[in-house]
Design a protein around this motif. Structure first.
Motif, short mmCIF file in Angstrom:
data_model
loop_
_atom_site.label_atom_id
_atom_site.label_comp_id
_atom_site.label_asym_id
_atom_site.label_seq_id
_atom_site.Cartn_x
_atom_site.Cartn_y
_atom_site.Cartn_z
N ARG A 181 24.56 145.89 -49.87
CA ARG A 181 24.91 147.20 -50.45
C ARG A 181 24.67 148.29 -49.41
O ARG A 181 25.44 149.24 -49.29
CB ARG A 181 24.07 147.46 -51.69
CG ARG A 181 24.40 146.49 -52.81
CD ARG A 181 23.48 146.71 -53.99
NE ARG A 181 23.81 145.76 -55.05
CZ ARG A 181 22.94 145.02 -55.70
NH1 ARG A 181 21.65 145.10 -55.45
NH2 ARG A 181 23.35 144.18 -56.63
N CYS A 186 34.18 143.65 -59.91
CA CYS A 186 33.02 142.96 -60.49
C CYS A 186 31.75 143.74 -60.16
O CYS A 186 30.84 143.25 -59.50
CB CYS A 186 32.93 141.51 -60.03
SG CYS A 186 34.35 140.53 -60.46
N CYS A 187 31.74 144.96 -60.66
CA CYS A 187 30.72 145.93 -60.23
C CYS A 187 29.39 145.77 -60.92
O CYS A 187 28.38 146.31 -60.46
CB CYS A 187 31.26 147.33 -60.50
SG CYS A 187 31.72 147.56 -62.25
N TYR A 188 29.35 145.04 -62.07
CA TYR A 188 28.13 144.91 -62.87
C TYR A 188 27.52 146.30 -63.11
O TYR A 188 28.23 147.19 -63.56
CB TYR A 188 27.16 143.93 -62.20
CG TYR A 188 25.99 143.52 -63.08
CD1 TYR A 188 26.18 143.09 -64.38
CD2 TYR A 188 24.69 143.58 -62.61
CE1 TYR A 188 25.11 142.73 -65.19
CE2 TYR A 188 23.61 143.22 -63.40
CZ TYR A 188 23.83 142.80 -64.70
OH TYR A 188 22.76 142.44 -65.47
N ASP A 244 34.89 145.80 -64.21
CA ASP A 244 34.11 144.63 -64.64
C ASP A 244 34.64 144.20 -66.00
O ASP A 244 35.22 145.00 -66.73
CB ASP A 244 32.62 145.00 -64.75
CG ASP A 244 31.72 143.76 -64.70
OD1 ASP A 244 31.16 143.48 -63.64
OD2 ASP A 244 31.60 143.08 -65.74
N SER A 245 34.42 142.92 -66.33
CA SER A 245 34.89 142.44 -67.63
C SER A 245 33.89 142.79 -68.74
O SER A 245 34.20 142.60 -69.91
CB SER A 245 35.10 140.93 -67.58
OG SER A 245 33.91 140.31 -67.18
N ALA A 282 38.16 145.24 -67.32
CA ALA A 282 39.36 144.42 -67.09
C ALA A 282 38.99 143.17 -66.31
O ALA A 282 37.92 143.07 -65.72
CB ALA A 282 40.39 145.23 -66.31
N ASP A 283 39.94 142.26 -66.32
CA ASP A 283 39.81 141.04 -65.53
C ASP A 283 40.17 141.37 -64.08
O ASP A 283 41.19 142.01 -63.82
CB ASP A 283 40.77 139.99 -66.11
CG ASP A 283 40.84 138.76 -65.22
OD1 ASP A 283 39.80 138.10 -65.06
OD2 ASP A 283 41.92 138.48 -64.68
N ILE A 284 39.37 140.92 -63.17
CA ILE A 284 39.55 141.26 -61.76
C ILE A 284 40.88 140.72 -61.20
O ILE A 284 41.57 141.40 -60.43
CB ILE A 284 38.34 140.77 -60.92
CG1 ILE A 284 38.47 141.11 -59.43
CG2 ILE A 284 38.12 139.28 -61.02
CD1 ILE A 284 38.18 142.51 -59.10
N ASP A 314 33.09 140.96 -55.64
CA ASP A 314 31.85 140.21 -55.88
C ASP A 314 31.93 139.44 -57.19
O ASP A 314 31.22 139.74 -58.16
CB ASP A 314 30.66 141.20 -55.90
CG ASP A 314 29.32 140.47 -55.95
OD1 ASP A 314 29.27 139.26 -55.69
OD2 ASP A 314 28.30 141.14 -56.25
N PRO A 340 31.75 136.47 -60.15
CA PRO A 340 30.69 135.52 -60.52
C PRO A 340 30.97 134.18 -59.83
O PRO A 340 32.03 134.00 -59.23
CB PRO A 340 30.84 135.41 -62.03
CG PRO A 340 32.25 135.74 -62.30
CD PRO A 340 32.64 136.76 -61.27
N1 SAH Z 1 28.39 143.47 -57.67
C1 SAH Z 1 27.38 143.40 -58.70
C2 SAH Z 1 27.07 141.99 -59.17
C3 SAH Z 1 28.27 141.23 -59.68
S1 SAH Z 1 27.85 139.93 -60.76
C4 SAH Z 1 26.12 144.10 -58.22
O1 SAH Z 1 26.08 144.56 -57.08
O2 SAH Z 1 25.17 144.20 -59.00
C5 SAH Z 1 29.42 139.45 -61.34
C6 SAH Z 1 30.03 140.40 -62.38
O3 SAH Z 1 31.35 139.93 -62.62
C7 SAH Z 1 29.37 140.46 -63.74
O4 SAH Z 1 29.04 141.79 -64.02
C8 SAH Z 1 30.44 139.97 -64.73
O5 SAH Z 1 30.44 140.71 -65.94
C9 SAH Z 1 31.70 140.21 -63.97
N2 SAH Z 1 32.85 139.35 -64.27
C10 SAH Z 1 32.86 138.05 -64.62
N3 SAH Z 1 34.12 137.59 -64.73
C11 SAH Z 1 34.94 138.65 -64.46
C12 SAH Z 1 36.36 138.82 -64.41
N4 SAH Z 1 37.18 137.79 -64.65
N5 SAH Z 1 36.83 140.04 -64.11
C13 SAH Z 1 36.01 141.08 -63.86
N6 SAH Z 1 34.67 140.95 -63.89
C14 SAH Z 1 34.14 139.77 -64.17
#
Ligand code: SAH
Length: 406
Positions: free
Chosen positions: A216, A232-234, A254-255, A289-291, A309, A311
């Motif tokens: 980061r 996938c920002c969590y 993020d989803s 949304a879905d990435i 990033d 999962p």
């Molecule tokens: N980048 C984050 C950690 C990511 S963890 C950080 O720095 O803290 C992975 C994330 O992906 C989780 O928040 C999860 O909710 C999300 N996720 C899982 N499947 C997903 C998808 N299909 N589309 C978007 N986000 C997704």
């Protein structure tokens, strides 16, 4: 006493800690779970291990020194040493970073135990039967060393089925188990100066991914005045660092809507505390949304910097081939959509996918996207998540910072 089949002992002599059932001589398979002396076919000592027929890794090696029998005091000492290796984190009196890992499983010589400090709370995650059996010793050792406000221990959902463990959460205060009467208040942690809030113990999502800490910070070098996409920002780890370093805008996807709510409250908190610019909230948009879908439908040239990033896409070796396709698809689309000269920070936390294989996948993606790609930085997990050389499986997080030349 357990004897290892000839030819299967080489890795174990090099201190690899896992023995699968096929490697044990039939006539020495133990009847009960417990500590075993592990020998080569011709009777030489390899290590002390823990055998458990119900574990998906039936024999886990603990101590390679004959004089160090892995009894309770061995476990206590292993926990102590692991915690002491993080002394620099505890010595950070400025409180710049208050969330970090104190036990990283086999990489800290303690199989099946991960433990994170979140300020005054410790979270322990159990992913192996032997660790479940020894949990009170682990909890007692952590309590004795750190005297946290609370220890929350849970079994790792991802391993419960293959390890024949139940999904359980236990709470300890002053080393004693207790039953919480209500939901816990949120706690505030800090990482490299940025604040985050989290809710202790409410399921799997209450954690924080501190393995990305240094990455980061690396992102900060690329985002000044940039339009940033955080995929996938969590709860906003990369988003907050981008804002701190002067990003023009951040679009976080993020989803999970809970994660996005938390991200926005973290942005507000940091803007208030003055760790990021005061107008940061106006620079951030979030989308649940879905990435994969988001990348497909995204217009071209909208972003200068993209963070990917996802999962763990490869849960096991068995799903690896499909996961490679998914990683390729994700990265190819991002390479097509990013502005010429843009930066992609791409991550894989799938242990089953090696660093080399991930690079190969990225090369395929670049070829299909018709772009040249430069690797600017090759990164991994933060130092409190060490990689043990005798246990290559402990390297799970691979991160590349790429420049996309069109
Ligand atoms: N980048 C984050 C950690 C990511 S963890 C950080 O720095 O803290 C992975 C994330 O992906 C989780 O928040 C999860 O909710 C999300 N996720 C899982 N499947 C997903 C998808 N299909 N589309 C978007 N986000 C997704």
């Amino acid at each position: 006493m357990v004897r290892i089949r000839e030819g299967k002992e080489k890795n174990l002599l090099r201190h690899h800690p896992w023995v699968f059932s096929g490697a044990i001589e039939d006539d020495t398979v133990p009847e009960e779970a417990g500590i075993q002396e592990v020998l080569t076919g011709d009777g030489r000592f390899i290590a002390w291990g823990w055998y458990d027929a119900q574990s998906h890794i039936q024999l886990r090696l603990l101590s390679w020194k004959r004089e160090e029998y892995p009894d309770e005091s061995w476990w206590k000492n292993a926990v102590r040493e692991s915690v002491l290796r993080r002394k620099a984190f505890f010595d950070d009196k400025a409180g710049d970073t208050t969330a970090f890992r104190i036990i990283h499983g086999e990489a800290d010589m303690i199989p099946g135990v991960a433990a994170d400090v979140y300020n005054r709370i410790v979270r322990v995650i159990i992913s192996a039967r032997v660790a479940w059996t020894m949990r009170s010793v682990v909890v007692g050792a952590i309590e004795g060393l750190l005297h946290p406000d609370m220890i929350i221990l849970n079994t790792d959902q991802a391993f419960c089925a293959i390890e024949h463990l139940h999904e359980v959460t236990e709470y300890y205060r002053q080393g004693e188990r207790f039953t919480p009467e209500s939901r816990f208040d949120d706690i505030r942690i800090r990482e490299r100066g940025i604040y985050y809030t989290l809710t202790p113990g409410s399921g799997q999502k209450s954690g924080f991914y501190c393995d990305q800490r240094e990455n980061r910070v690396r992102l900060e070098n690329y985002v000044k005045d940039a339009a940033v996409f955080d995929g996938c920002c969590y709860t906003g780890g990369f988003t907050l660092h981008a804002l701190r370093a002067g990003a023009a805008t951040v679009h976080a996807v993020d989803s999970s809507s809970d994660a996005l709510h938390r991200l926005l409250s973290n942005v507000n908190l940091n803007a208030q505390m003055g760790t990021i610019p005061a107008d940061s909230r106006d620079r951030v948009t979030t989308t649940r949304a879905d990435i994969f879908e988001t990348l497909r439908t995204m217009p071209r040239n909208a972003y200068d910097v993209m963070v990917l990033d996802p999962p763990k896409l490869a849960q096991t070796i068995k799903t690896l081939e499909n996961a490679k396709k998914a990683y390729k698809d994700l990265n190819r689309t991002a390479m097509e959509k990013i502005r010429p000269g843009g930066i992609i920070v791409t991550c894989s936390c799938s242990g089953a996918l090696s660093r080399e294989d991930f690079r190969t996948v990225l090369a395929w993606a670049a070829k299909d996207a018709g772009v040249e790609v430069q690797v600017l930085e090759t990164l991994g997990q933060a130092q409190d998540h060490p990689v043990r050389l005798s246990f290559p499986e402990s390297e799970y997080l691979k991160v590349f910072i790429l420049r996309i030349v069109k």
